[in-house]
Design an enzyme around this catalytic site. Sequence first.
Site, short mmCIF file in Angstrom:
data_model
loop_
_atom_site.label_atom_id
_atom_site.label_comp_id
_atom_site.label_asym_id
_atom_site.label_seq_id
_atom_site.Cartn_x
_atom_site.Cartn_y
_atom_site.Cartn_z
N GLU A 1 32.78 57.72 54.41
CA GLU A 1 31.91 57.48 55.18
C GLU A 1 32.33 56.88 56.75
OE1 GLU A 1 29.89 55.13 51.35
OE2 GLU A 1 29.22 54.43 53.51
N GLU B 1 30.94 49.38 46.36
CA GLU B 1 30.86 48.06 46.87
C GLU B 1 30.77 46.85 45.81
OE1 GLU B 1 28.71 50.04 50.74
OE2 GLU B 1 28.01 48.31 49.62
O1 G3I Z 1 12.57 56.19 52.14
C1 G3I Z 1 11.90 55.06 52.89
C2 G3I Z 1 10.56 55.87 53.68
O2 G3I Z 1 9.81 56.21 52.49
C3 G3I Z 1 10.25 54.76 54.63
O3 G3I Z 1 9.10 55.14 55.19
C4 G3I Z 1 11.51 54.22 55.51
C5 G3I Z 1 10.99 53.16 56.58
O4 G3I Z 1 11.10 51.80 56.06
O5 G3I Z 1 12.44 53.66 54.79
C6 G3I Z 1 13.12 54.79 53.97
O6 G3I Z 1 14.10 54.21 53.21
C7 G3I Z 1 15.37 53.99 54.16
C8 G3I Z 1 16.35 54.81 53.20
O7 G3I Z 1 17.51 54.62 54.26
C9 G3I Z 1 16.18 56.38 53.55
O8 G3I Z 1 15.98 56.92 54.82
C10 G3I Z 1 15.57 52.54 54.16
O9 G3I Z 1 14.64 51.87 55.03
C11 G3I Z 1 17.07 52.29 54.72
O10 G3I Z 1 17.55 51.13 54.71
C12 G3I Z 1 18.14 53.29 54.20
O11 G3I Z 1 19.20 53.11 54.85
C13 G3I Z 1 20.23 53.63 54.34
C14 G3I Z 1 21.36 52.56 53.94
O12 G3I Z 1 22.31 53.05 53.40
C15 G3I Z 1 20.59 51.69 52.76
O13 G3I Z 1 21.25 50.53 52.53
C16 G3I Z 1 21.07 54.38 55.30
O14 G3I Z 1 20.18 55.69 55.85
C17 G3I Z 1 22.39 55.12 54.93
O15 G3I Z 1 23.23 55.72 55.77
C18 G3I Z 1 23.25 53.93 54.41
O16 G3I Z 1 24.50 54.37 53.73
C19 G3I Z 1 25.36 53.23 53.07
C20 G3I Z 1 26.13 54.06 52.05
O17 G3I Z 1 25.10 54.43 51.01
C21 G3I Z 1 26.92 52.80 51.35
N1 G3I Z 1 27.95 52.19 52.42
C22 G3I Z 1 27.62 51.82 53.60
C23 G3I Z 1 26.34 52.84 54.22
C24 G3I Z 1 25.84 52.24 55.68
O18 G3I Z 1 25.00 51.05 55.12
#
Ligand code: G3I
Length: 395
Positions: free
Chosen positions: A301, A177
Amino acid sequence: MRNKLLTPIICAAALATIGCTPANNDSPTNPTAALASVQQEITQQTKQQSLSDKYADYFLIGAAADQGSYITHAELLKTHFNSMTTENEMKFESVEPTQNHFSYEIADKMLAFAKSNDMAVRGHALVWHRQTPDWVFFNDEGELRSKDEVLAIMKNHIDNVVGHFKGTVDYWDVVNEAIMDDGSLRTDKEEADNQKSYWYGAVGKDYIAAAFRYAHAADPQAKLFYNDYYNYIPARQQAIYQLVKELLDDGVPVHGVGLQAHINTIPSSNPEHQSYHQSIDNLEKAIQMYASLGLEVQITELDVSLYIGGNKYQKSDFYTADSIPAELDQKQAQRYADLFAMLRRNRDAISSVTFWGIADDDTWLSEFDSGRADFPMLFDVNHQPKSAFHAVMDF
Ligand code: G3I
């Protein structure tokens, strides 16, 4: 999970629907046995029609799993997928949360599962503006680090992480990205904080080529990808094409381009919205542009949201697993069918198609603060094949 109340007549009807007769002629007086044979027949049928087997002559079929779903969805993963990406567990903040302290335990377990089931592995993602700790870019005084400092931190990260997974990871999303919707490079001056790139802020454009050179040196066998979203927007696909062409012209080891393909069942009719450009033709054009550079192309994805991008939905409009209109379910199936028909047509350019999830009970699209649930996958919340699954298998 399954409706234990199925009556023998329904069992018989279900068996008839899937063209099976009860394996051992269970009498209707024994519903449990009849139910078990229905379940066995459905599993047998689905097992026989494995998604990855069906596409064996086309491209790999992958899924993003997380530290929970690789266990809870193991049966679906083993049956239908022959490639796996960790959804968050190999990102910078996960494997190097503090400087020079690496944590591979969860990722190692997930990749061991993948390899013990003969799955390819896509590593995601080494250099991304998100899910990267602040210490990478800012020193203890909160000042932006120098170009050399940040490059040294990047190199140390890639040497350790790519080195650790050498021989296990087949493909790496090296840079993720780096381009904006208008085709410009993502910088540290973007409006929204979560859109700012301090890789660019500290290093400038050179961070991209550096990442690929470091990754190639750390594992010369791994295939290295530039990964991005909204590849159907003309300005974006042109800018990605230009970026990758320049890298190749400079002898930078880039082997492929990943199209994330987070798409919608129905594109927006609003020309101002990104999904307005979300035609299968525009996606095909992007695939052929990148392939024309002699690069591998992967869908990395994939998910197909039920909601129209940019439209406002009241909570009362949110879909639930039991309230998805049949017409919308059919539209989603047709969208998947059209997409996979195009992907099959471009099989020579495409080496892998990965879904960003496994089933509707675990998708990032249902993790927004609004609490809105989405159902973008081929398998429903009960891990059962949806119309979309059958549409993708129907060729
Ligand atoms: O690990 C923490 C945990 O300790 C905490 O308790 C919990 C509650 O807030 O959050 C957890 O972190 C989360 C992380 O996923 C792991 O589950 C983040 O808040 C959350 O924002 C994060 O979301 C991920 C997102 O990328 C972040 O940008 C999504 O699961 C994941 O599907 C998404 O994937 C991205 C690709 O990497 C790149 N392209 C877009 C795609 C969708 O956004």
